[in-house]
Enzyme design. Structure first.
Site, PDB file in Angstrom:
ATOM      1  N   ARG A 175       0.817  -1.214   0.000  1.00 45.11           N
ATOM      2  CA  ARG A 175       0.000   0.000   0.000  1.00 45.11           C
ATOM      3  C   ARG A 175       0.849   1.261   0.000  1.00 45.11           C
ATOM      4  O   ARG A 175       0.381   2.332  -0.391  1.00 45.11           O
ATOM      5  CB  ARG A 175      -0.999  -0.033   1.159  1.00 45.11           C
ATOM      6  N   GLU A 208       2.888  -6.396  13.134  1.00 46.21           N
ATOM      7  CA  GLU A 208       1.798  -6.498  14.119  1.00 46.21           C
ATOM      8  C   GLU A 208       1.219  -7.920  14.041  1.00 46.21           C
ATOM      9  O   GLU A 208       0.833  -8.491  15.042  1.00 46.21           O
ATOM     10  CB  GLU A 208       0.714  -5.454  13.813  1.00 46.21           C
TER      11      GLU A 208
HETATM   12  P1  AMP Z   1       3.869  -1.908  11.614  1.00 43.76           P
HETATM   13  O1  AMP Z   1       5.097  -2.514  11.015  1.00 43.76           O
HETATM   14  O2  AMP Z   1       3.399  -2.652  12.817  1.00 43.76           O
HETATM   15  O3  AMP Z   1       4.025  -0.424  11.848  1.00 43.76           O
HETATM   16  O4  AMP Z   1       2.705  -2.107  10.565  1.00 43.76           O
HETATM   17  C1  AMP Z   1       2.599  -1.282   9.446  1.00 43.76           C
HETATM   18  C2  AMP Z   1       2.366  -2.056   8.181  1.00 43.76           C
HETATM   19  O5  AMP Z   1       1.439  -3.104   8.333  1.00 43.76           O
HETATM   20  C3  AMP Z   1       1.817  -1.147   7.112  1.00 43.76           C
HETATM   21  O6  AMP Z   1       2.373  -1.533   5.868  1.00 43.76           O
HETATM   22  C4  AMP Z   1       0.323  -1.383   7.162  1.00 43.76           C
HETATM   23  O7  AMP Z   1      -0.212  -1.381   5.870  1.00 43.76           O
HETATM   24  C5  AMP Z   1       0.169  -2.741   7.831  1.00 43.76           C
HETATM   25  N1  AMP Z   1      -0.740  -2.720   8.988  1.00 43.76           N
HETATM   26  C6  AMP Z   1      -0.380  -2.964  10.279  1.00 43.76           C
HETATM   27  N2  AMP Z   1      -1.407  -2.890  11.103  1.00 43.76           N
HETATM   28  C7  AMP Z   1      -2.479  -2.571  10.347  1.00 43.76           C
HETATM   29  C8  AMP Z   1      -3.863  -2.325  10.625  1.00 43.76           C
HETATM   30  N3  AMP Z   1      -4.353  -2.401  11.868  1.00 43.76           N
HETATM   31  N4  AMP Z   1      -4.665  -1.986   9.588  1.00 43.76           N
HETATM   32  C9  AMP Z   1      -4.175  -1.904   8.329  1.00 43.76           C
HETATM   33  N5  AMP Z   1      -2.900  -2.124   8.000  1.00 43.76           N
HETATM   34  C10 AMP Z   1      -2.045  -2.467   8.990  1.00 43.76           C
END
Ligand code: AMP
Length: 166
Positions: A49, A86
């Protein structure tokens, strides 16, 4: 969207924002203004995205775009960084020649949660010889602490909208 892609995850779906001309244009314009202010000379977006917003922001800011890819997608020898998500684990790869001589890079993704993806991307930029000028996200989930982790690592972070909770 509750419980997507796994039970317990509150998935923030950007599809409706992308389909709305005013919301899409405004998001891209606001992010591009931050890119200009940061003095970055290239935009890099994280698959998948981050490609949508990153490429649009690069065009708006008059810069080129570098894709930071999931493993095995680039048809060249790459450098990579493994990281925790996550939900699950993953790896990012980039062309080792993408950011020569301290190129100043604006990182763009749709959302920051724990910051694991962005920190891995920042590590990759440094590994390829570049420097992160700023990290830009449409959505911040501040309760997950990612933006604070990035700021703690000395990265300039800008986000457009925040949602409480996960
Ligand atoms: P993080 O590495 O935990 O900061 O997660 C960010 C990445 O995971 C981004 O590329 C987001 O598109 C995706 N992502 C993580 N959590 C979510 C969520 N709750 N909703 C949508 N996309 C998420």
């Amino acid at each position: 969207m509750p419980d997507f892609p796994k039970p317990g995850i509150q998935f923030r779906d950007i599809t409706t924002l992308l389909a709305d001309p005013a919301a899409l244009r405004t998001s891209v314009a606001l992010l591009a203004a931050q890119v200009r202010q940061s003095g970055a000379s290239v935009v890099a977006g994280m698959e998948a995205r981050g490609f949508i917003f990153g490429a649009a922001v690069a065009i708006e800011a008059g810069l080129g775009f570098v894709p930071i890819r999931k493993p095995g997608k680039l048809p060249i020898e790459t450098i990579g960084v493994d990281y925790a998500l996550e939900y699950g684990t993953d790896r990012l790869e980039v062309d080792p020649g993408a950011f020569p001589n301290g190129t100043r890079v604006a990182l763009v993704d749709d959302l920051i949660a724990t910051g694991g993806t962005a920190l891995a991307a920042a590590e990759l930029v440094a590994k390829a010889g570049g420097e992160v000028a700023s990290a830009l996200f449409v959505i911040d989930l501040p309760d997950l602490g990612g933006a604070d982790r990035l700021r703690g690592a000395g990265i300039d972070v800008h986000t457009l909208i925040a949602f409480d909770g996960e």
